[in-house]
Design a protein around this motif. Structure first.
Motif, mmCIF file in Angstrom:
data_model
loop_
_atom_site.group_PDB
_atom_site.id
_atom_site.type_symbol
_atom_site.label_atom_id
_atom_site.label_comp_id
_atom_site.label_asym_id
_atom_site.label_seq_id
_atom_site.Cartn_x
_atom_site.Cartn_y
_atom_site.Cartn_z
ATOM 1 N N ILE A 133 0.851 -1.186 0.000
ATOM 2 C CA ILE A 133 0.000 0.000 0.000
ATOM 3 C C ILE A 133 0.883 1.231 0.000
ATOM 4 C CG2 ILE A 133 -1.779 1.276 1.275
ATOM 5 C CD1 ILE A 133 -2.692 -1.428 2.437
ATOM 6 N N TYR A 134 0.727 2.090 -1.015
ATOM 7 C CA TYR A 134 1.546 3.286 -1.138
ATOM 8 C C TYR A 134 0.792 4.508 -0.626
ATOM 9 C CZ TYR A 134 5.394 1.138 -3.677
ATOM 10 O OH TYR A 134 6.485 0.387 -4.005
ATOM 11 N N ILE A 135 1.473 5.324 0.156
ATOM 12 C CA ILE A 135 0.906 6.558 0.694
ATOM 13 C C ILE A 135 1.608 7.729 0.015
ATOM 14 C CG2 ILE A 135 0.411 7.884 2.765
ATOM 15 C CD1 ILE A 135 1.029 5.248 4.321
ATOM 16 N N ILE A 136 0.858 8.450 -0.807
ATOM 17 C CA ILE A 136 1.433 9.643 -1.454
ATOM 18 C C ILE A 136 1.307 10.787 -0.466
ATOM 19 C CG2 ILE A 136 1.316 11.188 -3.439
ATOM 20 C CD1 ILE A 136 0.023 8.884 -4.989
ATOM 21 N N ASP A 137 2.433 11.175 0.102
ATOM 22 C CA ASP A 137 2.421 12.086 1.245
ATOM 23 C C ASP A 137 3.806 12.690 1.398
ATOM 24 O OD1 ASP A 137 1.938 13.374 3.616
ATOM 25 O OD2 ASP A 137 1.113 11.634 4.657
ATOM 26 N N ASP A 138 3.881 14.000 1.500
ATOM 27 C CA ASP A 138 5.171 14.654 1.711
ATOM 28 C C ASP A 138 5.506 14.791 3.193
ATOM 29 O OD1 ASP A 138 5.608 14.851 -0.988
ATOM 30 O OD2 ASP A 138 4.709 16.839 -1.160
ATOM 31 N N ASP A 139 4.659 14.194 4.020
ATOM 32 C CA ASP A 139 4.876 14.174 5.471
ATOM 33 C C ASP A 139 4.965 12.709 5.904
ATOM 34 O OD1 ASP A 139 5.079 14.716 8.109
ATOM 35 O OD2 ASP A 139 3.156 15.727 8.326
ATOM 36 N N THR A 140 5.589 12.431 7.026
ATOM 37 C CA THR A 140 5.765 11.052 7.476
ATOM 38 C C THR A 140 4.758 10.624 8.547
ATOM 39 O OG1 THR A 140 7.375 11.740 9.161
ATOM 40 C CG2 THR A 140 8.232 11.151 6.980
ATOM 41 N N LYS A 141 3.935 11.549 9.021
ATOM 42 C CA LYS A 141 3.050 11.236 10.143
ATOM 43 C C LYS A 141 2.024 10.160 9.808
ATOM 44 C CE LYS A 141 3.456 15.779 12.336
ATOM 45 N NZ LYS A 141 2.732 17.014 12.751
ATOM 46 N N LYS A 142 1.417 10.243 8.615
ATOM 47 C CA LYS A 142 0.394 9.264 8.247
ATOM 48 C C LYS A 142 0.992 7.866 8.096
ATOM 49 C CE LYS A 142 -3.127 11.995 8.105
ATOM 50 N NZ LYS A 142 -2.391 13.076 8.818
ATOM 51 N N LEU A 143 2.205 7.791 7.559
ATOM 52 C CA LEU A 143 2.865 6.500 7.426
ATOM 53 C C LEU A 143 3.075 5.867 8.797
ATOM 54 C CD1 LEU A 143 4.323 4.361 5.731
ATOM 55 C CD2 LEU A 143 6.421 5.703 5.992
ATOM 56 N N LYS A 144 3.571 6.638 9.737
ATOM 57 C CA LYS A 144 3.793 6.130 11.094
ATOM 58 C C LYS A 144 2.482 5.680 11.733
ATOM 59 C CE LYS A 144 7.891 8.969 11.981
ATOM 60 N NZ LYS A 144 8.453 10.081 12.784
ATOM 61 N N MET A 145 1.417 6.449 11.496
ATOM 62 C CA MET A 145 0.124 6.112 12.068
ATOM 63 C C MET A 145 -0.387 4.781 11.520
ATOM 64 S SD MET A 145 -3.514 8.166 11.764
ATOM 65 C CE MET A 145 -3.624 7.784 10.008
ATOM 66 N N GLU A 154 1.481 1.771 12.750
ATOM 67 C CA GLU A 154 1.101 1.468 14.122
ATOM 68 C C GLU A 154 -0.241 0.738 14.161
ATOM 69 O OE1 GLU A 154 1.050 1.121 18.194
ATOM 70 O OE2 GLU A 154 2.712 1.643 16.867
ATOM 71 N N ILE A 155 -1.198 1.193 13.328
ATOM 72 C CA ILE A 155 -2.522 0.559 13.288
ATOM 73 C C ILE A 155 -2.414 -0.901 12.843
ATOM 74 C CG2 ILE A 155 -4.801 0.594 12.191
ATOM 75 C CD1 ILE A 155 -4.469 3.604 11.843
ATOM 76 N N PHE A 156 -1.536 -1.170 11.862
ATOM 77 C CA PHE A 156 -1.416 -2.498 11.277
ATOM 78 C C PHE A 156 -0.175 -3.251 11.769
ATOM 79 C CE2 PHE A 156 -4.343 -0.439 8.397
ATOM 80 C CZ PHE A 156 -5.152 -1.462 7.921
ATOM 81 N N LYS A 157 0.338 -2.874 12.922
ATOM 82 C CA LYS A 157 1.599 -3.457 13.400
ATOM 83 C C LYS A 157 1.530 -4.963 13.616
ATOM 84 C CE LYS A 157 0.636 -2.357 18.288
ATOM 85 N NZ LYS A 157 1.110 -1.597 19.465
ATOM 86 N N ASN A 158 0.347 -5.494 13.860
ATOM 87 C CA ASN A 158 0.208 -6.935 14.108
ATOM 88 C C ASN A 158 -0.213 -7.724 12.866
ATOM 89 O OD1 ASN A 158 0.861 -6.693 16.893
ATOM 90 N ND2 ASN A 158 -1.242 -6.042 17.325
ATOM 91 N N GLU A 159 -0.257 -7.059 11.711
ATOM 92 C CA GLU A 159 -0.696 -7.723 10.485
ATOM 93 C C GLU A 159 0.403 -7.618 9.434
ATOM 94 O OE1 GLU A 159 -4.870 -7.292 9.485
ATOM 95 O OE2 GLU A 159 -5.116 -5.972 11.210
ATOM 96 N N LYS A 160 1.189 -8.677 9.334
ATOM 97 C CA LYS A 160 2.378 -8.677 8.485
ATOM 98 C C LYS A 160 2.064 -8.643 6.994
ATOM 99 C CE LYS A 160 5.166 -11.145 11.898
ATOM 100 N NZ LYS A 160 5.980 -12.362 12.188
ATOM 101 N N GLU A 161 0.832 -8.988 6.630
ATOM 102 C CA GLU A 161 0.516 -9.027 5.199
ATOM 103 C C GLU A 161 0.283 -7.640 4.587
ATOM 104 O OE1 GLU A 161 -3.457 -10.042 7.291
ATOM 105 O OE2 GLU A 161 -1.313 -10.178 7.658
ATOM 106 N N TYR A 162 0.318 -6.590 5.438
ATOM 107 C CA TYR A 162 0.144 -5.227 4.935
ATOM 108 C C TYR A 162 1.488 -4.489 5.028
ATOM 109 C CZ TYR A 162 -4.850 -6.055 5.197
ATOM 110 O OH TYR A 162 -6.112 -6.572 5.009
ATOM 111 N N ASN A 163 1.968 -4.023 3.877
ATOM 112 C CA ASN A 163 3.254 -3.324 3.826
ATOM 113 C C ASN A 163 3.031 -1.898 3.314
ATOM 114 O OD1 ASN A 163 5.986 -2.776 3.857
ATOM 115 N ND2 ASN A 163 6.339 -3.663 1.834
ATOM 116 N N PHE A 164 3.212 -0.903 4.191
ATOM 117 C CA PHE A 164 2.973 0.496 3.844
ATOM 118 C C PHE A 164 4.282 1.188 3.453
ATOM 119 C CE2 PHE A 164 -0.525 -0.710 6.593
ATOM 120 C CZ PHE A 164 -1.625 -0.142 5.961
#
Length: 308
Positions: free
Chosen positions: A5-17, A20-30
């Motif tokens: 999953i790609y996040i088009i974002d010039d800031d890093t806050k949403k990526l970190k968020m 963190e939300i998907f930290k227990n689900e290895k099949e999702y790579n942001f």
């Protein structure tokens, strides 16, 4: 299978968020992509694109149009996140076939299930074979492109049934469908036993299947598939045909002909780094090596290990 999953974002806050939300689900790579590097995201053909409208330096309408006009991403889901609650603005974006516009402040649970449900729906409906439930040609081509772009070695296994037409002619299409589903289950079970996380299995159509694997003993996979197929396919024949080892089918002239029992042929192409430029080149070699396997009577496999 890992969902990129790609996040088009010039800031890093949403990526970190999101991590963190998907930290227990290895099949999702942001992964975060800056607006100036949008082509990177498109070339890798992600499972989902999320755009943080408030942090990008490009017009959101033009950006969404650019994604939709890209052949490889014409059906890639898009979620836009922004502070603009104006209805006309949101509708103008949704008209571009963007799946969702989520207004800030973000409800974490809502975002979580939106992402989960979109990915699940795409995995289920993205040209899936209605007979076997496996991904079809669109996803097959996409997966091959992604692996070539990553420049990682992998192998492609092409599966094809032998004497399947004679089975259909004798037993009927309904029972023929049962053999197709049995073949799919056999391939999936043996591939997943060796490569459960990075493997990909697709249904090209009819009695043709494909699998992509990495870092596993694909020759052993071929042996395992053939062993299980030859043992269990007999259940789809009458006892008389199974014991006799062949079927008798009348041709168009009414003359009885004998055909061997249905078997499986597997052609394997070793796609080392840099050997192939595109899926077409792989398909050409795959057709050649599968033809070699089909020249052998009964179930067999052939492997193309040529280097670039």
């Amino acid at each position: 299978m890992v969902q990129e999953i790609y996040i088009i974002d010039d800031d890093t806050k949403k990526l970190k968020m999101l991590k963190e939300i998907f930290k227990n689900e290895k099949e999702y790579n942001f992964k975060r992509v800056k607006t100036q590097d949008i082509e990177i995201a498109l070339k890798n053909i992600p499972s989902l694109i999320i755009i943080n409208e408030d942090s990008i330096d490009k017009d959101i309408i033009e950006l969404c149009k650019r994604i939709r006009e890209d052949d490889d991403n014409s059906i890639t889901p898009i979620v836009v996140i922004g502070e603009n609650s104006n209805k006309e603005h949101r509708i103008s974006i949704l008209k571009l076939c963007v799946e969702y516009y989520i207004v800030k402040p973000i409800d974490i649970d809502y975002l979580y299930y939106t992402i989960k449900n979109i990915v699940r729906l795409m995995y289920t409906n993205r040209r899936v074979s209605p007979l076997t439930g496996l991904p079809g040609n669109v996803q097959i081509q996409t997966e091959i492109k992604k692996r070539l772009l990553k420049k990682e070695p992998f192998a492609i296994l092409y599966f094809d049934l032998d004497n399947f037409k004679s089975y259909n002619d004798l037993y009927g299409f309904a029972k023929g469908d049962e053999i197709i589903k049995f073949t799919a289950r056999t391939i999936v079970r043996n591939i997943h036993a060796s490569d459960p996380e990075s493997s990909f299995i697709g249904h090209i159509g009819g009695d043709d299947f494909i699998a992509l694997v990495s870092g596993v003993d694909y020759e052993q996979i071929c042996k395992n598939v053939i062993r299980e197929f030859d043992e269990k396919v007999l259940e789809y024949f009458t006892k008389e045909d199974a014991l006799r080892g062949y079927v008798e089918v009348a041709n168009r002239r009414g003359i009885i002909e004998q055909f061997p029992l249905t078997s499986i042929s597997i052609g394997v192409v070793d796609a080392e780094i840099g050997r192939f430029k595109n899926a077409l080149e792989i398909g050409e070699v795959g057709a050649q090596v599968k033809h070699i396997a089909k020249t052998t009577v009964g179930s067999s496999y052939a492997i193309d290990r040529r280097h670039k």
